[in-house]
Design a protein around this motif. Structure first.
Motif, short mmCIF file in Angstrom:
data_model
loop_
_atom_site.label_atom_id
_atom_site.label_comp_id
_atom_site.label_asym_id
_atom_site.label_seq_id
_atom_site.Cartn_x
_atom_site.Cartn_y
_atom_site.Cartn_z
N HIS A 1 94.97 8.14 -28.16
CA HIS A 1 95.70 7.62 -27.06
C HIS A 1 97.05 7.87 -27.14
O HIS A 1 97.65 8.05 -28.31
N LEU A 2 98.09 8.14 -26.27
CA LEU A 2 99.24 8.43 -26.26
C LEU A 2 100.03 7.61 -25.16
O LEU A 2 99.63 7.35 -24.08
N VAL A 3 101.26 7.32 -25.93
CA VAL A 3 102.21 6.20 -25.21
C VAL A 3 103.47 6.84 -25.22
O VAL A 3 103.90 7.06 -26.47
N ALA B 1 96.07 5.85 -14.96
CA ALA B 1 96.21 4.71 -15.89
C ALA B 1 97.06 3.60 -15.24
O ALA B 1 98.22 4.37 -14.72
N ILE B 2 97.19 2.68 -15.51
CA ILE B 2 98.22 1.46 -15.17
C ILE B 2 98.85 1.32 -16.27
O ILE B 2 98.62 0.87 -17.31
N VAL C 1 110.26 8.47 -27.31
CA VAL C 1 109.74 8.15 -28.71
C VAL C 1 108.27 8.06 -28.82
O VAL C 1 107.87 7.04 -28.57
N PRO C 2 107.47 9.03 -28.35
CA PRO C 2 105.91 9.02 -28.18
C PRO C 2 105.34 8.40 -29.27
O PRO C 2 105.73 8.56 -30.57
N ALA D 1 105.58 2.26 -19.37
CA ALA D 1 105.67 3.47 -19.85
C ALA D 1 106.09 4.80 -19.16
O ALA D 1 105.82 4.90 -17.76
N GLN D 2 106.67 5.74 -19.55
CA GLN D 2 107.15 6.86 -18.81
C GLN D 2 105.96 7.73 -18.51
O GLN D 2 105.63 8.48 -17.42
#
Length: 100
Positions: free
Chosen positions: A96-98, A6-7, A54-55, A11-12
């Motif tokens: 989705h996770l960021v 993923a681009i 802080v996901p 984001a970590q």
């Protein structure tokens, strides 16, 4: 496991995850473990600072209507935990996770 990266330049870590735990796209994510129905553990790379992260997680299209995603960091286990479900209880759902 092979998946498209993923681009996510600011984001970590970030990922698009299917209901069965399959990674569709990811950056900084090593593995997804399905612990139980609607209970996912996400292992991230060593450069991700879990102690300061802080996901954010959100259910994706295809999840049952009314689904939600809860997320927290289990620093002792070294994973991010995502719980998905509806008012009726846990349910496997895509999300989705960021990790900013």
């Amino acid at each position: 496991m092979t998946y498209p990266s993923a681009i996510a330049p600011y984001a970590q870590a970030a990922a698009v995850i299917k209901a069965d735990g399959t990674l569709l796209r990811a950056h900084g994510v090593q593995q997804v473990i399905v612990k139980a129905s609607g209970h996912y553990w996400i292992k991230v790379g060593s450069t991700v600072r879990l102690d300061r992260s802080v996901p954010v997680a959100a259910c994706s299209p295809g999840a049952p209507w009314g689904s939600s995603a809860l997320v927290d960091v289990l620093t002792t286990e070294g994973v991010i935990r995502v719980l998905t479900g509806t008012t009726n209880g846990p349910v496997n759902a895509p999300f989705h996770l960021v990790v900013p």
